[in-house]
Write a protein that holds these residues in place. Sequence first.
Motif, PDB file in Angstrom:
ATOM      1  N   VAL A  86       0.837  -1.199   0.000  1.00  0.00           N
ATOM      2  CA  VAL A  86       0.000   0.000   0.000  1.00  0.00           C
ATOM      3  C   VAL A  86       0.871   1.248   0.000  1.00  0.00           C
ATOM      4  CG1 VAL A  86      -1.560   1.349   1.458  1.00  0.00           C
ATOM      5  CG2 VAL A  86      -2.062  -1.044   1.026  1.00  0.00           C
ATOM      6  N   GLN A  87       1.905   1.252   0.828  1.00  0.00           N
ATOM      7  CA  GLN A  87       2.779   2.426   0.935  1.00  0.00           C
ATOM      8  C   GLN A  87       3.566   2.680  -0.343  1.00  0.00           C
ATOM      9  OE1 GLN A  87       5.218   1.693   4.348  1.00  0.00           O
ATOM     10  NE2 GLN A  87       3.524   1.884   5.782  1.00  0.00           N
ATOM     11  N   ASP A  95      -6.541  -5.748  -1.766  1.00  0.00           N
ATOM     12  CA  ASP A  95      -5.783  -6.943  -1.380  1.00  0.00           C
ATOM     13  C   ASP A  95      -5.567  -6.979   0.131  1.00  0.00           C
ATOM     14  OD1 ASP A  95      -5.624  -7.662  -4.044  1.00  0.00           O
ATOM     15  OD2 ASP A  95      -3.533  -7.012  -4.277  1.00  0.00           O
ATOM     16  N   TYR A  96      -5.225  -5.834   0.705  1.00  0.00           N
ATOM     17  CA  TYR A  96      -4.997  -5.748   2.148  1.00  0.00           C
ATOM     18  C   TYR A  96      -6.295  -6.036   2.907  1.00  0.00           C
ATOM     19  CZ  TYR A  96      -3.229  -3.717   6.572  1.00  0.00           C
ATOM     20  OH  TYR A  96      -2.837  -3.504   7.870  1.00  0.00           O
ATOM     21  N   GLU A  97      -7.388  -5.487   2.417  1.00  0.00           N
ATOM     22  CA  GLU A  97      -8.676  -5.715   3.059  1.00  0.00           C
ATOM     23  C   GLU A  97      -9.077  -7.191   2.993  1.00  0.00           C
ATOM     24  OE1 GLU A  97     -13.124  -3.958   2.564  1.00  0.00           O
ATOM     25  OE2 GLU A  97     -11.479  -2.526   2.291  1.00  0.00           O
ATOM     26  N   ASN A  98      -8.840  -7.835   1.867  1.00  0.00           N
ATOM     27  CA  ASN A  98      -9.129  -9.272   1.743  1.00  0.00           C
ATOM     28  C   ASN A  98      -8.281 -10.080   2.713  1.00  0.00           C
ATOM     29  OD1 ASN A  98     -11.094  -8.955  -0.245  1.00  0.00           O
ATOM     30  ND2 ASN A  98      -9.611  -9.117  -1.894  1.00  0.00           N
ATOM     31  N   ARG A 103     -10.356   6.251   2.034  1.00  0.00           N
ATOM     32  CA  ARG A 103     -11.230   5.086   2.203  1.00  0.00           C
ATOM     33  C   ARG A 103     -10.438   3.863   2.631  1.00  0.00           C
ATOM     34  NH1 ARG A 103     -15.510   4.712  -2.841  1.00  0.00           N
ATOM     35  NH2 ARG A 103     -16.776   6.509  -2.265  1.00  0.00           N
ATOM     36  N   GLY A 104      -9.338   3.611   1.953  1.00  0.00           N
ATOM     37  CA  GLY A 104      -8.534   2.423   2.249  1.00  0.00           C
ATOM     38  C   GLY A 104      -7.999   2.426   3.668  1.00  0.00           C
ATOM     39  N   VAL A 105      -7.456   3.559   4.080  1.00  0.00           N
ATOM     40  CA  VAL A 105      -6.912   3.666   5.434  1.00  0.00           C
ATOM     41  C   VAL A 105      -8.015   3.445   6.462  1.00  0.00           C
ATOM     42  CG1 VAL A 105      -5.958   5.301   7.119  1.00  0.00           C
ATOM     43  CG2 VAL A 105      -4.965   5.144   4.838  1.00  0.00           C
ATOM     44  N   THR A 151      -9.402  -0.356   6.370  1.00  0.00           N
ATOM     45  CA  THR A 151      -8.454  -1.358   6.857  1.00  0.00           C
ATOM     46  C   THR A 151      -8.160  -1.167   8.339  1.00  0.00           C
ATOM     47  OG1 THR A 151      -6.572  -0.052   6.026  1.00  0.00           O
ATOM     48  CG2 THR A 151      -7.397  -1.826   4.610  1.00  0.00           C
ATOM     49  N   LYS A 152      -8.214   0.054   8.838  1.00  0.00           N
ATOM     50  CA  LYS A 152      -8.000   0.263  10.278  1.00  0.00           C
ATOM     51  C   LYS A 152      -9.091  -0.408  11.091  1.00  0.00           C
ATOM     52  CE  LYS A 152      -7.209   3.601  13.960  1.00  0.00           C
ATOM     53  NZ  LYS A 152      -7.456   2.544  14.899  1.00  0.00           N
ATOM     54  N   ILE A 153     -10.318  -0.299  10.644  1.00  0.00           N
ATOM     55  CA  ILE A 153     -11.436  -0.934  11.353  1.00  0.00           C
ATOM     56  C   ILE A 153     -11.233  -2.442  11.406  1.00  0.00           C
ATOM     57  CG2 ILE A 153     -13.913  -1.452  11.194  1.00  0.00           C
ATOM     58  CD1 ILE A 153     -14.186   1.462  10.053  1.00  0.00           C
ATOM     59  N   LEU A 154     -10.890  -3.033  10.290  1.00  0.00           N
ATOM     60  CA  LEU A 154     -10.679  -4.490  10.231  1.00  0.00           C
ATOM     61  C   LEU A 154      -9.459  -4.905  11.051  1.00  0.00           C
ATOM     62  CD1 LEU A 154     -11.381  -5.045   6.441  1.00  0.00           C
ATOM     63  CD2 LEU A 154     -12.863  -5.697   8.353  1.00  0.00           C
ATOM     64  N   ARG A 155      -8.376  -4.176  10.889  1.00  0.00           N
ATOM     65  CA  ARG A 155      -7.132  -4.505  11.601  1.00  0.00           C
ATOM     66  C   ARG A 155      -7.338  -4.460  13.109  1.00  0.00           C
ATOM     67  NH1 ARG A 155      -2.100  -3.180  13.414  1.00  0.00           N
ATOM     68  NH2 ARG A 155      -0.346  -3.968  12.216  1.00  0.00           N
ATOM     69  N   ASP A 156      -8.038  -3.435  13.580  1.00  0.00           N
ATOM     70  CA  ASP A 156      -8.292  -3.311  15.017  1.00  0.00           C
ATOM     71  C   ASP A 156      -9.082  -4.500  15.560  1.00  0.00           C
ATOM     72  OD1 ASP A 156      -6.927  -0.904  15.047  1.00  0.00           O
ATOM     73  OD2 ASP A 156      -8.737   0.344  15.197  1.00  0.00           O
TER      74      ASP A 156
END
Length: 145
Positions: A44-45, A60-63, A123-125, A128-133
């Motif tokens: 992503v970075q 991809d990260y979200e999946n 949107r991506g950040v 993915t933060k919600i899922l990662r947490d």
Amino acid sequence: MPITFILFLFLALSGLPCFAIDNPDAPDFVAKFEVRAQKFEINVQNQGGDTADTHRAYSDYENFLDHELNQAYSTLMKHLDNQNKKILIASQKQWLQFRNAEFLFIENNWTMQNFGNSYVISRGVSRTKILRDRVITLLHYLKNY
């Protein structure tokens, strides 16, 4: 000590996130997760200004995060007694409602019209933060078994 100071101290400290460490010998699930997640975060970075590539990298990260979430949830469920399984199921259903509401807000708030091409990053950040947490929360729970 004045009661107001004690009350203030209690309220200030109660807002801090904490997790009990009941089993210091348990594997560090969070550290292992972070190693697996690192390649997606680096991808992503490393995206340039191409909106499609950035969107694909976040997708991809979200999946990946969704898979990790399901894995952590399933593994945790195997360790719980029937009563706690029911409680976790109810908790996860409510979390899914929260996630869906947040995703709807994110989709409607960060738009191309309002933020230009950077909307993909916002949107991506956020998503993915919600899922990662949630993954990390479940992995902390799992450490206790």
